[in-house]
Design a protein around this motif. Sequence first.
Motif, PDB file in Angstrom:
ATOM      1  N   ARG A 212      82.073  33.469  14.428  1.00 16.15           N
ATOM      2  CA  ARG A 212      83.237  32.571  14.447  1.00 16.15           C
ATOM      3  C   ARG A 212      84.058  32.777  15.717  1.00 16.15           C
ATOM      4  NH1 ARG A 212      83.611  34.650   9.065  1.00 16.15           N
ATOM      5  NH2 ARG A 212      82.704  33.190   7.542  1.00 16.15           N
ATOM      6  N   THR A 213      84.177  34.015  16.184  1.00 11.18           N
ATOM      7  CA  THR A 213      84.941  34.259  17.413  1.00 11.18           C
ATOM      8  C   THR A 213      84.264  33.609  18.624  1.00 11.18           C
ATOM      9  OG1 THR A 213      83.845  36.354  17.990  1.00 11.18           O
ATOM     10  CG2 THR A 213      85.741  36.466  16.494  1.00 11.18           C
ATOM     11  N   ALA A 216      81.604  29.383  16.311  1.00 11.31           N
ATOM     12  CA  ALA A 216      81.072  28.839  15.064  1.00 11.31           C
ATOM     13  C   ALA A 216      82.212  28.601  14.078  1.00 11.31           C
ATOM     14  CB  ALA A 216      80.053  29.797  14.451  1.00 11.31           C
ATOM     15  N   THR A 217      81.993  27.688  13.145  1.00 10.74           N
ATOM     16  CA  THR A 217      82.962  27.423  12.091  1.00 10.74           C
ATOM     17  C   THR A 217      82.240  27.363  10.755  1.00 10.74           C
ATOM     18  OG1 THR A 217      82.762  25.048  12.517  1.00 10.74           O
ATOM     19  CG2 THR A 217      84.595  26.191  13.565  1.00 10.74           C
ATOM     20  N   ASP A 218      82.982  27.465   9.687  1.00 10.96           N
ATOM     21  CA  ASP A 218      82.382  27.440   8.357  1.00 10.96           C
ATOM     22  C   ASP A 218      81.979  26.026   7.973  1.00 10.96           C
ATOM     23  OD1 ASP A 218      82.643  30.244   7.342  1.00 10.96           O
ATOM     24  OD2 ASP A 218      84.765  29.855   7.748  1.00 10.96           O
ATOM     25  N   LEU A 231      77.256  28.397   8.462  1.00 10.25           N
ATOM     26  CA  LEU A 231      78.160  28.077   9.552  1.00 10.25           C
ATOM     27  C   LEU A 231      77.634  26.864  10.313  1.00 10.25           C
ATOM     28  CD1 LEU A 231      78.752  31.676  11.001  1.00 10.25           C
ATOM     29  CD2 LEU A 231      80.091  30.503   9.246  1.00 10.25           C
TER      30      LEU A 231
END
Length: 245
Positions: A212-213, A216-218, A231
Amino acid sequence: MATRFVQINMKAHDEVALGGFWAKVLGWEMSSEGPGVTNLEPEGLTYPDPSTLYVDLVVSAEPKTAKNRVHVDLATTSAAHHAELVARLTALGATPADVGQGDVPWTVLADPEGNEFCVREPNPLYADTGLIGAVVVDCADPRAMADFWGRATDWTVHEVTDQQAVLRSAKGVGPYLRFVRTPDAKTGWNRVHLDVRPYPSDDLDAEAARLRTLGATDADLGGADTPWRVLVDPEGNEFCVLTPA
């Protein structure tokens, strides 16, 4: 921490029948880890193995409504091999596909559920990959995809241009991953996607947080709970982060 690509995930209306097609194409063994899931793997290898990308077929009632943004390139060694492979695939149930490719030296086919794939002309790049020469992902910005996935995984970036980016396992074996620039917009969930798996000493949630850092996103799973993490990359392509192994 690091992760690596381990398998191709394909949605299927009939995962057993479609798995049977691809098992015959690849000459792989077919099994099932549970209802609605068919697993394909080459004989003699212990999962996960960097020399291949395994294939999981998962049942889904969702219809295929557009060209897949992710497909496989099958490698050939000569013009004769190309012709023989196309003939064998057609006999197994593949059909010609028109994705606007025009006059190209490779052949575009679709499997029995309409998933497009290419039988490529002989190419030195695929000389040691095995039958699956590459997994190809449509994208808007190959450079951005190379930047994200080059940091997200321990795969090596081999080429980056405005038109394509090419990665391969850090071990220097197995198929390539090619991000190819295309004007087509992504619509809906990808019916074919890649799964990554952290190494045994890593932590699943810590690895998901690291991704995510990087950008990427959920994914929106509609409240579903899974033992893995789903993700999306910076261009919206879904991928699963599996439990470490």
